[in-house]
Design an enzyme around this catalytic site. Structure first.
Site, PDB file in Angstrom:
ATOM      1  N   LYS A 182       0.828  -1.203   0.000  1.00  0.00           N
ATOM      2  CA  LYS A 182       0.000   0.000   0.000  1.00  0.00           C
ATOM      3  C   LYS A 182       0.869   1.262   0.000  1.00  0.00           C
ATOM      4  O   LYS A 182       2.072   1.196   0.248  1.00  0.00           O
ATOM      5  CB  LYS A 182      -0.965  -0.038   1.191  1.00  0.00           C
ATOM      6  CG  LYS A 182      -1.882  -1.280   1.173  1.00  0.00           C
ATOM      7  CD  LYS A 182      -2.926  -1.228   0.077  1.00  0.00           C
ATOM      8  CE  LYS A 182      -3.556  -2.527  -0.360  1.00  0.00           C
ATOM      9  NZ  LYS A 182      -4.078  -3.464   0.565  1.00  0.00           N
TER      10      LYS A 182
HETATM   11  C1  LIG Z   1      -5.189  -4.457   0.852  1.00  0.00           C
HETATM   12  C2  LIG Z   1      -6.662  -4.377   0.784  1.00  0.00           C
HETATM   13  C3  LIG Z   1      -7.483  -4.860   1.817  1.00  0.00           C
HETATM   14  C4  LIG Z   1      -6.982  -5.654   2.978  1.00  0.00           C
HETATM   15  O1  LIG Z   1      -5.928  -5.139   3.643  1.00  0.00           O
HETATM   16  P1  LIG Z   1      -4.890  -6.095   4.433  1.00  0.00           P
HETATM   17  O2  LIG Z   1      -4.080  -5.131   5.211  1.00  0.00           O
HETATM   18  O3  LIG Z   1      -4.128  -6.843   3.402  1.00  0.00           O
HETATM   19  O4  LIG Z   1      -5.699  -6.994   5.298  1.00  0.00           O
HETATM   20  C5  LIG Z   1      -8.838  -4.668   1.712  1.00  0.00           C
HETATM   21  N1  LIG Z   1      -9.382  -4.052   0.651  1.00  0.00           N
HETATM   22  C6  LIG Z   1      -8.632  -3.595  -0.357  1.00  0.00           C
HETATM   23  C7  LIG Z   1      -9.299  -2.903  -1.498  1.00  0.00           C
HETATM   24  C8  LIG Z   1      -7.254  -3.766  -0.339  1.00  0.00           C
HETATM   25  O5  LIG Z   1      -6.529  -3.310  -1.370  1.00  0.00           O
END
Ligand SMILES: *Cc1c(COP(=O)(O)O)cnc(C)c1O
Length: 367
Positions: A182
């Site tokens: 992210k």
């Molecule tokens: C990354 C992501 C998640 C989940 O996040 P994690 O930290 O991996 O549990 C949920 N929704 C979207 C759209 C994502 O890109």
């Protein structure tokens, strides 16, 4: 030339030294670093209360529980997202109701939401795919008129804006992820922006086993909570990332601009919406033309030294969701995009020339 992945986190030496300090401090799980991280996030979001979690998935699940979503309820969401988005709806015992995407934005089609609302609908769970925000004015207009809660899955839109305000600074419940891929990372982690101070106590309970402590030795449990707390080690990474957020977002926007300048439009790919005000350019995604085979494109790009990501196949076609009644043909835009979408390399440490190299390689492979 070394291999160029589709993304890579930027962790600086000061952050690494900070993490080493935390490790030496004797307190490595949730503690002062988490508190400081939450306070810094709250400041970013106009003083709204924020609580940190060990993943964006946990954050979404707790958001749904705080919104009162449970068995018998329906939650409207997009079929084009990381599967966590729909899984958390099942996790709390509710039913995901998918609404096709707008092929231009690749986000949930706001024109189609209202026809999907039933008396069982409890909440809307939109996703800002690739960091392009869903239209918040239209979203909250629907939510207000139809008396629905909103859980914003803003996992990909940390650092993005809506009409000049940070995503997270307004709205109902806003959920972020700090997974390694992210825009801002804690290695793994998440944060939830709460809609009122009264959500803080229930949020903290659900985050850690339902436990409430009082006095010197009091402990009580009256709800079933999970094990979702962030560690101080992870929070320290986030604290090292936060001062660089603007730099990261600006760099991503510049690289995205360069993709638009250098990409050969005659290849017949669909490009993303050219938004440099709101979007944080979490990803730069193209949709390949029907004639191109994505698996072949990925393999040939890898041979040339470039990592290509797939984000994401349409979720309703996974067998878990087919078993709940979802079928091919229900969401033609999400299905087509899910089959042909490809994520090109984009991360702050990339050089401008890397974009040019990706564009040239893609042209070679697709021509
Ligand atoms: C990354 C992501 C998640 C989940 O996040 P994690 O930290 O991996 O549990 C949920 N929704 C979207 C759209 C994502 O890109």
């Amino acid at each position: 030339m070394s291999f160029l992945p589709f993304t890579r986190p930027s962790i600086d030496e000061a952050t690494i030294a900070g993490v080493a300090e935390v490790l030496r401090s004797g307190w490595i799980t949730s503690g002062p670093q988490v508190k400081a991280f939450e306070a810094a996030l709250s400041q970013l979001f106009a003083g709204r209360p924020v609580r940190a979690f060990n993943s964006g998935t946990a954050t979404l699940e707790i958001a749904l529980r705080l919104a009162g979503v449970g068995p018998g309820d329906e939650v409207i969401t997009t079929p084009l997202s990381w599967v966590a988005t729909a899984n958390v709806i099942l996790e709390v015992g509710a039913r995901p109701v998918f609404v096709d995407v707008d092929p231009r934005t690749r986000n949930i089609d706001l024109d189609r939401i209202e026809t999907a609302i039933t008396p069982a609908t409890r909440a809307l769970l939109p996703v800002d795919l690739a960091g392009l925000p869903v239209d918040r004015d239209r979203l909250y207009d629907i939510a207000r008129r139809r008396k629905l809660r909103v859980v914003e899955d803003a996992a990909q839109s940390f650092g993005a804006n809506w009409r000049g305000r940070a995503i997270g600074a307004c709205g109902d419940l806003v959920s972020f992820s700090f997974h390694a891929n992210k825009n801002l990372t804690t290695s793994e982690g998440g944060a939830l922006v709460l809609s009122s101070e009264s959500d803080i106590a229930p949020c903290e309970k659900l985050r850690l086993q339902g436990v409430v402590r009082s006095g010197e030795d009091g402990m009580e449990v009256d709800v079933l909570g999970g094990k979702f707390n962030l560690t101080d080690v992870a929070a320290r990474i986030g604290l090292g990332q936060l001062p660089r957020l603007e730099e990261f977002t600006a760099r991503r926007r510049l690289l995205a601009r360069r993709y638009f300048e250098r990409w050969d439009r005659s290849l017949g790919c669909e490009l993303p919406v050219e938004d440099f005000e709101n979007a944080n350019w979490h990803m730069f995604q193209i949709v390949l033309p029907d004639r191109a085979k994505r698996a072949e494109f990925i393999a040939k790009m890898r041979e040339l030294g470039f990592g290509i990501g797939v984000h994401y196949p349409a979720m309703h076609l996974f067998s878990l969701y087919r078993a709940l009644g979802w079928r091919e043909g229900q969401f033609p835009h999400a299905e087509r995009i899910g089959r042909s979408i490809a994520t090109l390399p984009l991360f702050p440490a990339m050089a401008d020339a890397d974009v040019d190299r990706v564009c040239a390689a893609a042209k070679k492979v697709l021509s």
